[in-house]
Design an enzyme around this catalytic site. Structure first.
Site, PDB file in Angstrom:
ATOM      1  N   ALA A 122       0.777  -1.305  -0.148  1.00 53.41           N
ATOM      2  CA  ALA A 122       0.026   0.091  -0.094  1.00 53.41           C
ATOM      3  C   ALA A 122       0.912   1.368  -0.046  1.00 53.41           C
ATOM      4  CB  ALA A 122      -1.060   0.000   1.356  1.00 53.41           C
ATOM      5  N   THR A 123       1.853   1.279   0.672  1.00 54.41           N
ATOM      6  CA  THR A 123       2.863   2.363   0.551  1.00 54.41           C
ATOM      7  C   THR A 123       3.242   2.755  -0.908  1.00 54.41           C
ATOM      8  OG1 THR A 123       4.006   1.845   2.739  1.00 54.41           O
ATOM      9  CG2 THR A 123       5.248   3.203   1.175  1.00 54.41           C
TER      10      THR A 123
ATOM     11  N   SER B 285      -2.929  -4.088   0.910  1.00 53.85           N
ATOM     12  CA  SER B 285      -1.677  -4.900   1.065  1.00 53.85           C
ATOM     13  C   SER B 285      -2.081  -6.277   1.524  1.00 53.85           C
ATOM     14  CB  SER B 285      -0.820  -4.270   2.315  1.00 53.85           C
ATOM     15  OG  SER B 285       0.173  -3.232   1.837  1.00 53.85           O
TER      16      SER B 285
ATOM     17  N   CYS C  79       4.571   2.009  12.405  1.00 54.91           N
ATOM     18  CA  CYS C  79       5.458   2.984  11.830  1.00 54.91           C
ATOM     19  C   CYS C  79       5.749   4.212  12.874  1.00 54.91           C
ATOM     20  CB  CYS C  79       5.045   3.832  10.476  1.00 54.91           C
ATOM     21  SG  CYS C  79       4.406   2.388   9.415  1.00 54.91           S
TER      22      CYS C  79
ATOM     23  N   HIS D  57      -0.182  -8.217   3.387  1.00 47.20           N
ATOM     24  CA  HIS D  57       0.211  -8.810   4.738  1.00 47.20           C
ATOM     25  C   HIS D  57      -0.775  -8.365   5.788  1.00 47.20           C
ATOM     26  CE1 HIS D  57       1.992  -5.154   6.616  1.00 47.20           C
ATOM     27  NE2 HIS D  57       1.956  -4.705   5.316  1.00 47.20           N
TER      28      HIS D  57
ATOM     29  N   ASN E  60      -5.687   2.848  10.970  1.00 45.02           N
ATOM     30  CA  ASN E  60      -4.953   1.922  11.210  1.00 45.02           C
ATOM     31  C   ASN E  60      -4.661   1.986  12.848  1.00 45.02           C
ATOM     32  OD1 ASN E  60      -3.736   3.979   9.997  1.00 45.02           O
ATOM     33  ND2 ASN E  60      -1.752   3.112  11.145  1.00 45.02           N
TER      34      ASN E  60
ATOM     35  N   GLN F 108      -7.110  -1.221   5.945  1.00 52.66           N
ATOM     36  CA  GLN F 108      -7.319  -1.937   7.082  1.00 52.66           C
ATOM     37  C   GLN F 108      -8.965  -2.273   7.129  1.00 52.66           C
ATOM     38  OE1 GLN F 108      -5.675  -2.539   9.843  1.00 52.66           O
ATOM     39  NE2 GLN F 108      -3.742  -1.517   9.465  1.00 52.66           N
TER      40      GLN F 108
ATOM     41  N   THR G 237       9.799  -6.943 -12.596  1.00 49.98           N
ATOM     42  CA  THR G 237       9.347  -8.263 -12.546  1.00 49.98           C
ATOM     43  C   THR G 237       8.466  -8.759 -11.688  1.00 49.98           C
ATOM     44  OG1 THR G 237      11.583  -8.968 -13.512  1.00 49.98           O
ATOM     45  CG2 THR G 237      10.295 -10.570 -12.302  1.00 49.98           C
TER      46      THR G 237
HETATM   47  C1  LIG Z   1      -3.588   2.324   6.894  1.00 50.79           C
HETATM   48  C2  LIG Z   1      -2.373   1.792   6.299  1.00 50.79           C
HETATM   49  N1  LIG Z   1      -1.876   2.355   5.017  1.00 50.79           N
HETATM   50  C3  LIG Z   1      -0.865   2.050   4.565  1.00 50.79           C
HETATM   51  C4  LIG Z   1       0.002   1.194   5.162  1.00 50.79           C
HETATM   52  C5  LIG Z   1       1.320   0.629   4.561  1.00 50.79           C
HETATM   53  O1  LIG Z   1       1.146  -0.609   4.004  1.00 50.79           O
HETATM   54  P1  LIG Z   1       2.392  -1.311   3.555  1.00 50.79           P
HETATM   55  O2  LIG Z   1       3.413  -1.377   4.541  1.00 50.79           O
HETATM   56  O3  LIG Z   1       2.200  -2.752   3.114  1.00 50.79           O
HETATM   57  O4  LIG Z   1       3.044  -0.561   2.192  1.00 50.79           O
HETATM   58  C6  LIG Z   1      -0.424   0.732   6.402  1.00 50.79           C
HETATM   59  C7  LIG Z   1       0.543  -0.163   7.134  1.00 50.79           C
HETATM   60  O5  LIG Z   1       0.747  -0.320   8.353  1.00 50.79           O
HETATM   61  C8  LIG Z   1      -1.686   0.866   6.861  1.00 50.79           C
HETATM   62  O6  LIG Z   1      -2.002   0.384   8.100  1.00 50.79           O
END
Ligand SMILES: Cc1ncc(COP(=O)(O)O)c(C=O)c1O
Length: 394
Positions: A73-74, A200, A326, A202, A152, A180, A240
């Site tokens: 997602a980042t 994402s 983070c 994970h 989050n 989320q 890739t």
């Molecule tokens: C709301 C939200 N956005 C973005 C991210 C970033 O996701 P990723 O670390 O998989 O790039 C997170 C991860 O903590 C998140 O909770």
């Protein structure tokens, strides 16, 4: 060593065994590059990616052409905000909110330095954004509104349908970071006019390092790619393809969407039982975020006279967070809590309890007892609490 009870499911989740077994052949037997078009190794990999894309589109009820694979997602969030800004000669205006993930806020900061305009809207004491406030912020050059579906840290769910419809009516692109929300609450993408959506793997019991950017196929050409390369993913994301990751993401999403209704019910019940117990038993405890418009798997509490760092230090058998993964790394007090309150006790005392698919009632009972005991011990050693009890401070 016996591992602590894991209650940090907003940070990440364990890979589901079914997801892992779907992925494994693509590390070994079917290791081909999905772009190798001259032999069977490549064809097998490409077929797996095709199937994954179809499965994801079916589960999200969107077109397969709308799915772009990313590293998470980042990256997806950066692609939208910077991709729009890089693709225009004009100075554009972007609207977001104060409680977004740092990857959205910092991408906005970046385009601001390029000369674009950014409005970061405040949220109310529950972390909710008011669609009217968004409307009032529209300018002639507003091109994008980026609002996360669910937070989050405090779990607040935003009125995404209303915001998306508002943007649609004003011909402004709407992006949502749905990391989320996916797998936790119903999405109904068919009925909501969303232009871009990020998530994402994970966070939904899939592997780390793989994610999706959904792009409304009608507006695909609006983003400039961030990476120059071989033109993968219809030129939007070169590199890739992470075939095992993509296979895992598709399987994780399939399971999450299938289990979503029953898990939402189960987790909401566990969450509310725990919340009511804490609020009714531990004096001067407070729930952060919305009382009910919140994720089924999220709780966030503050305890007066208790700092979150001290609390976690007293709870080595629990894996909890003081804020987002983070934010914890920086050691700074949570900016999300800072956006909903000015009360330092509430900000510095916040802990997040994230429930997940493996979470059981017994684990929460143990957690509650440990939490109560730790709060009591910290308060007993607190001179401020002592003064409060003597009536020397309000
Ligand atoms: C709301 C939200 N956005 C973005 C991210 C970033 O996701 P990723 O670390 O998989 O790039 C997170 C991860 O903590 C998140 O909770």
């Amino acid at each position: 060593m016996k591992h602590p009870i894991y209650l940090d499911y907003q940070a990440t989740t364990p890979v589901d065994p079914e997801v892992l077994s779907a992925m494994l052949p693509y590390f070994s037997d079917h290791f081909g590059n999905a772009s190798s078009s001259s032999h069977v190794y490549g064809w097998e990999a490409l077929e797996a990616v095709k199937q994954a894309r179809n499965s994801i589109s079916k589960n999200l009820e969107v077109s397969p052409h709308s799915i772009i694979f990313t590293s998470g997602a980042t990256e997806s969030n950066n692609m939208v905000i910077k991709g729009l800004a890089f693709n225009t000669q004009e100075k554009i205006h972007v609207i977001t909110q104060a409680t977004e993930h740092k990857c959205v806020l910092n991408a906005c900061e970046f385009i601001k330095k390029m000369g674009h305009e950014v409005t970061v809207l405040p949220v109310n004491e529950f972390g909710l954004i008011d669609p009217n406030q968004i409307k009032k912020s529209f300018k002639k050059n507003t091109r994008l509104v980026s609002m996360m579906w669910a937070n989050n840290e405090i779990g607040t769910i935003q009125p995404i349908s209303a915001i998306a419809s508002l943007c649609f009516a004003h011909k402004i692109f709407f992006h949502t970071d749905a990391v989320q929300a996916v797998g936790q609450i119903p999405l109904n993408l068919q009925n909501i006019p969303i232009d871009f959506l990020s998530f994402s793997a994970h966070k939904i019991y899939g592997p780390k390092g793989v994610g999706v950017l959904y792009i409304n196929p009608k507006i695909e050409k609006t983003l400039a790619p961030l990476l120059d390369g071989g033109g993968h993913e219809r030129g939007l994301r070169s590199g890739t393809l992470n075939v095992p990751g993509i296979v895992g993401l598709a399987k994780a999403l399939e399971i999450s969407i299938r289990k979503q209704p029953e898990e939402e019910k189960r987790l909401t019940s566990l969450r509310d039982e725990f919340k009511n117990r804490v609020l009714s038993t531990i004096e001067m405890s407070q729930l952060n975020g919305h009382p009910f418009q919140r994720l089924p798997n999220n709780l966030n509490f503050s305890f007066r006279f208790v700092k979150s760092g001290e609390l976690l230090a007293k709870l080595p058998t629990l894996a909890l967070a003081t804020g987002s993964a983070c934010a914890s790394e920086s050691g700074e007090p949570s900016y999300v809590l800072g956006a909903i309150t000015q009360n330092p006790d509430q900000i510095e005392g916040a802990i997040r309890i994230g429930l997940g698919r493996p979470t059981q009632k017994e684990e929460l009972e143990i957690t509650f007892e440990l939490l109560k005991e730790a709060v009591t011990q910290i308060r007993q050693a607190s001179p401020h609490y002592e003064m409060f009890k003597k009536g020397l401070i309000p």
